[in-house]
Design a protein around this motif. Structure first.
Motif, PDB file in Angstrom:
ATOM      1  N   THR A  95       0.836  -1.196   0.000  1.00 14.69           N
ATOM      2  CA  THR A  95       0.000   0.000   0.000  1.00 14.69           C
ATOM      3  C   THR A  95       0.879   1.256   0.000  1.00 14.69           C
ATOM      4  O   THR A  95       2.102   1.191   0.070  1.00 14.69           O
ATOM      5  CB  THR A  95      -0.907   0.031   1.248  1.00 14.69           C
ATOM      6  N   ARG A  97       0.566   3.424   2.391  1.00  9.56           N
ATOM      7  CA  ARG A  97       0.678   3.813   3.800  1.00  9.56           C
ATOM      8  C   ARG A  97       1.974   3.273   4.384  1.00  9.56           C
ATOM      9  O   ARG A  97       2.238   2.081   4.317  1.00  9.56           O
ATOM     10  CB  ARG A  97      -0.525   3.297   4.592  1.00  9.56           C
ATOM     11  N   THR A 104       2.697  -4.536  11.626  1.00 13.31           N
ATOM     12  CA  THR A 104       2.090  -5.864  11.501  1.00 13.31           C
ATOM     13  C   THR A 104       3.062  -6.956  11.909  1.00 13.31           C
ATOM     14  O   THR A 104       2.684  -7.924  12.585  1.00 13.31           O
ATOM     15  CB  THR A 104       1.607  -6.102  10.060  1.00 13.31           C
ATOM     16  N   THR A 132      -7.665  -7.243   1.674  1.00  7.46           N
ATOM     17  CA  THR A 132      -6.946  -7.012   2.937  1.00  7.46           C
ATOM     18  C   THR A 132      -5.507  -7.495   2.869  1.00  7.46           C
ATOM     19  O   THR A 132      -4.627  -6.947   3.524  1.00  7.46           O
ATOM     20  CB  THR A 132      -7.648  -7.736   4.097  1.00  7.46           C
ATOM     21  N   ASN A 175      -4.584  -2.978  -0.003  1.00  2.00           N
ATOM     22  CA  ASN A 175      -5.225  -1.682   0.223  1.00  2.00           C
ATOM     23  C   ASN A 175      -6.408  -1.754   1.192  1.00  2.00           C
ATOM     24  O   ASN A 175      -6.750  -0.767   1.845  1.00  2.00           O
ATOM     25  CB  ASN A 175      -5.698  -1.090  -1.113  1.00  2.00           C
ATOM     26  N   LYS A 178      -6.826  -3.139   7.428  1.00  4.14           N
ATOM     27  CA  LYS A 178      -6.983  -2.198   8.547  1.00  4.14           C
ATOM     28  C   LYS A 178      -6.136  -2.641   9.723  1.00  4.14           C
ATOM     29  O   LYS A 178      -5.369  -1.870  10.293  1.00  4.14           O
ATOM     30  CB  LYS A 178      -8.454  -2.098   8.939  1.00  4.14           C
ATOM     31  N   GLU A 179      -6.279  -3.905  10.097  1.00  4.99           N
ATOM     32  CA  GLU A 179      -5.479  -4.476  11.178  1.00  4.99           C
ATOM     33  C   GLU A 179      -5.642  -5.987  11.159  1.00  4.99           C
ATOM     34  O   GLU A 179      -6.529  -6.527  10.471  1.00  4.99           O
ATOM     35  CB  GLU A 179      -5.911  -3.920  12.533  1.00  4.99           C
TER      36      GLU A 179
END
Length: 207
Positions: A95, A97, A104, A132, A175, A178-179
């Protein structure tokens, strides 16, 4: 009638055999039938009590055979799954980000996984994973390490790379990430996955 064929006296010649002979035939025939039925019934009773070698006795013999239980392939596969400490994970960020790979990887390490490479995803995956995440490993990991890792990120896709060498697997962050799954939920999923399935056993009979 008159003339020379005139019949005199009170007795006339019989035109059919006496009825007693017909009755005798019926009695004899009935006796033969009764004896035959009784004989057949006796043979059936003998077969029932002695086995007789027919299919019913064979089925009874099989029913008395010893029964052996063997685990089904699914149960065997569940027991053979590796523990998190035996799974090496490369955490790669596909991603825009920053910091997702390290964050992670740190969380996976806390949960007992071994961490390999941490960084950006290679060009073929960079900014191209819409979900995810993507879990990739060698063919041998498709039913072993990858299902274990998938308990931490249930929505991730899984893929086997036949050309890959070694046992390490990749977690490529997409993309839609989230977690990771909450630890209690991930622990329950892992326990369910690795628990022996005693109910899924096949039984075999042997004499």
């Amino acid at each position: 009638m008159g003339g020379q064929y005139r019949i005199t006296g009170d007795k006339y010649p019989r035109m059919r055999p006496p009825r007693r002979r017909g009755r005798l035939v019926l009695v004899v025939t009935g006796s033969v039938v009764v004896i035959g039925v009784l004989s057949w019934g006796t043979l059936q009773l003998v077969d029932v009590f002695t086995g007789g070698g027919d299919s019913a006795s064979a089925a009874g013999t099989k029913a008395g055979c010893a029964t052996k239980a063997s685990p089904s392939p699914s149960a065997a596969a569940a027991v053979a799954l590796p523990k998190p400490g035996a799974v090496t994970v490369n955490v790669l960020n596909a991603t825009t980000r920053s910091g997702l790979a390290k964050k992670t990887a740190d969380e996976l390490k806390k949960r007992g996984f071994r961490i390999g490479e941490v960084g950006n995803a290679p060009k073929q995956w960079d900014k191209k994973v819409k979900g995810t995440g993507l879990l990739i490993g060698p063919t041998s990991a498709l039913n072993t390490a990858l299902p274990v890792l998938a308990t931490q990120l249930p929505g991730a896709e899984r893929s086997a790379d036949r050309a890959r060498k070694g046992v390490a697997v990749d977690l490529i962050i997409g993309n839609g990430f989230k977690e990771l799954a909450k630890k209690p939920a991930a622990d329950r999923a892992l326990a369910t996955l690795t628990a022996p399935q005693s109910a899924s056993t096949d039984t075999k009979k042997s004499c």
